[in-house]
Design a protein around this motif. Structure first.
Motif, PDB file in Angstrom:
ATOM      1  N   THR A 146       0.847  -1.191   0.000  1.00 60.05           N
ATOM      2  CA  THR A 146       0.000   0.000   0.000  1.00 60.05           C
ATOM      3  C   THR A 146       0.881   1.238   0.000  1.00 60.05           C
ATOM      4  N   THR A 147       0.537   2.203  -0.832  1.00 62.59           N
ATOM      5  CA  THR A 147       1.265   3.471  -0.899  1.00 62.59           C
ATOM      6  C   THR A 147       0.257   4.615  -0.771  1.00 62.59           C
ATOM      7  N   VAL A 148       0.499   5.493   0.179  1.00 60.97           N
ATOM      8  CA  VAL A 148      -0.386   6.635   0.400  1.00 60.97           C
ATOM      9  C   VAL A 148       0.459   7.907   0.407  1.00 60.97           C
ATOM     10  N   SER A 149      -0.207   9.038   0.240  1.00 59.92           N
ATOM     11  CA  SER A 149       0.495  10.321   0.269  1.00 59.92           C
ATOM     12  C   SER A 149      -0.399  11.386   0.890  1.00 59.92           C
ATOM     13  N   ALA A 150       0.223  12.450   1.342  1.00 51.85           N
ATOM     14  CA  ALA A 150      -0.505  13.601   1.896  1.00 51.85           C
ATOM     15  C   ALA A 150       0.285  14.859   1.556  1.00 51.85           C
ATOM     16  N   THR A 151      -0.436  15.923   1.214  1.00 58.87           N
ATOM     17  CA  THR A 151       0.191  17.202   0.893  1.00 58.87           C
ATOM     18  C   THR A 151      -0.451  18.301   1.723  1.00 58.87           C
ATOM     19  N   SER A 152       0.363  19.035   2.422  1.00 52.72           N
ATOM     20  CA  SER A 152      -0.134  20.203   3.152  1.00 52.72           C
ATOM     21  C   SER A 152       0.439  21.452   2.508  1.00 52.72           C
ATOM     22  N   ARG A 153      -0.334  22.516   2.537  1.00 53.89           N
ATOM     23  CA  ARG A 153       0.093  23.783   1.935  1.00 53.89           C
ATOM     24  C   ARG A 153       0.098  24.863   2.999  1.00 53.89           C
ATOM     25  N   VAL A 154       1.188  25.611   3.081  1.00 49.09           N
ATOM     26  CA  VAL A 154       1.282  26.713   4.031  1.00 49.09           C
ATOM     27  C   VAL A 154       1.378  28.017   3.250  1.00 49.09           C
ATOM     28  N   TYR A 155       0.431  28.911   3.545  1.00 52.17           N
ATOM     29  CA  TYR A 155       0.459  30.259   2.995  1.00 52.17           C
ATOM     30  C   TYR A 155       1.013  31.190   4.082  1.00 52.17           C
ATOM     31  N   PRO A 156       2.100  31.869   3.825  1.00 56.23           N
ATOM     32  CA  PRO A 156       2.567  32.845   4.819  1.00 56.23           C
ATOM     33  C   PRO A 156       1.648  34.055   4.826  1.00 56.23           C
ATOM     34  N   LYS A 157       1.790  34.900   5.823  1.00 51.26           N
ATOM     35  CA  LYS A 157       0.962  36.106   5.853  1.00 51.26           C
ATOM     36  C   LYS A 157       1.256  36.947   4.609  1.00 51.26           C
TER      37      LYS A 157
END
Length: 429
Positions: A146-157
């Motif tokens: 099984t292969t899974v992934s996750a992506t988080s995005r950070v927007y600075p001020k």
């Protein structure tokens, strides 16, 4: 004639044998499948947590820097990327997963991009595991991957209107929206650009300079032979996205039920006001905090206004001050009660409610000072300069912006205390 009957005894055993094989197969699938799904859920949790940990670490690095220091390829972006990757790897190790940069099976990557004029960092974690099988071995399946992934995005001020010192939000031209420069004004915008979602026009002998890009979406930019714009205006294919600011809570300051009127100056405290009207003999001092208006704020003649650390919010009414008035005004510059924040808004000097289509009309002089964002998302800003040289630390964002006069105006956003959209983190997948 005798009829012969075939003996059918014992056939149920064959049926039961076939059924048992089927039941065992279903049981094997259920057991191995549940183990597989459990491992997959665990891997997804690890990937999600690692990606969010990386985004949180990057946000901590970015929060203490002004927005213009972060862009793709900047040293600050590289620093935030390293910190994000390390935080994601450490989190994954707590789940006994070693993430390696760029690995296609158990990997971590950080990329920079731009979405609707706002820069961001994406932190992507990939987790792979092989689950040993129990019953599926009879089908030569010793393990399932099984292969899974996750992506988080950070927007600075980010500054309101995404780094532009003058911005028109309306998609319509003429008297509704756009930016118009008129007269013989010479305006220089430092540390920011100029952007209109509709038309950019000029008349007279205006001279417009900007250290950022001058952009327009529709209509015709001023002809370079008639008007001097530097850099040359650029037609863009994407409008500014929706610009919004939370409206302040006027119930948190006094006289909410019955706003009061001030017509003689003096020293006043934050609260709800039906009007503020000053004449040439009046001097008004406004203590730091939030001022909510249900009517007009006007001055005439040589009125003096000292208002440092204030947000003036117009639920109704307009802001109209004469060119000969002396104005020393600044937005809150901290996050504590000393600045009246909250309910005042850091960096926001004048704010017309989105449903208020009124005007903000002011004239800058050599003796006046403004610091902060003037925001009229449903209205018009009329800014003028008189005298020889005017310096303002003010951002102008409205449906329509008119800049007129004969003075040399410098709109300096370098280091100015203006409103900034807070940083945010999203888990994309």
């Amino acid at each position: 004639m005798k009829r012969q009957f075939r003996n059918e005894s014992g056939q149920i055993i064959v049926i039961l044998a076939i059924a048992m094989v089927a039941l065992l197969g279903i049981t094997a699938l259920a057991i191995d499948g549940s183990i597989f799904l459990n491992d997959r859920r665990h891997d997804q949790s690890t990937a999600d947590s690692a990606a969010l940990a990386g985004a949180g670490a990057a946000a901590q690095i970015l929060k203490d820097h002004p927005p213009n220091e972060f862009y793709c390829g900047s040293s600050l972006g590289a620093q935030a990327s390293v910190v994000a990757m390390l935080a994601a790897q450490n989190l994954a190790l707590s789940d006994n997963v070693a993430l390696v940069q760029g690995d296609p099976l158990n990997g971590i990557s950080v990329t920079c991009g731009t979405d609707s004029y706002r820069n961001y960092l994406d932190i992507r974690a990939i987790v792979t595991s092989d689950t040993p099988t129990t019953f599926a071995r009879v089908l030569s399946r010793n393990q399932m991957r099984t292969t899974v992934s996750a992506t988080s995005r950070v927007y600075p001020k980010e500054t309101l209107a995404f780094g532009n010192g003058i911005a028109s939000l309306s998609n319509s031209c003429m008297t509704i929206g756009g930016i118009d420069f008129a007269g013989s004004v010479h305006i220089t915008v430092l540390g920011a650009g100029i952007f209109t979602n509709s038309c950019l026009t000029g008349s007279g002998t205006v001279d417009v300079e900007s250290t950022g890009q001058i952009s327009y979406y529709t209509g015709a930019a001023p002809h370079p032979d008639a008007h001097n714009f530097s850099p040359a205006p650029t037609k863009v294919t994407q409008r500014l996205p929706l610009v919004s600011v939370p409206t302040p809570n006027c119930t948190l300051v006094s006289d909410y039920a019955s706003p009061i009127s001030n017509t003689n100056g003096g020293t006043i405290n934050p609260g709800n006001y039906s009007k503020i009207k000053l004449t040439s003999v009046d001097t008004l001092t406004m203590n730091p905090g939030l001022y909510c208006m249900t009517g007009d704020f006007t001055t005439t003649g040589q009125a003096h206004v000292y208002a440092n650390g204030v947000t003036i919010y117009f639920n109704q009414g307009k802001f109209d001050v004469a060119g000969t008035s002396f104005l020393n005004m600044s937005a809150p510059n901290c996050e504590t009660s000393a600045c009246g924040v909250p309910p005042a808004i850091r960096g926001m000097l004048i704010y017309l409610d989105p449903n208020n289509n009124g005007h903000v009309n002011f004239t800058g002089t050599a003796d006046s000072s403004f610091m902060g964002t003037i925001f009229a998302p449903g209205g018009t800003i009329d800014a003028a300069g008189s005298g020889t040289s005017v310096s303002l630390n003010t951002q102008l964002v409205a449906n329509r912006v008119n800049v007129t006069g004969s003075a040399k105006i410098t709109l300096n956003l370098d280091g100015a205390e203006i409103y900034q959209n807070p940083s945010s983190i999203e888990l994309l997948k």
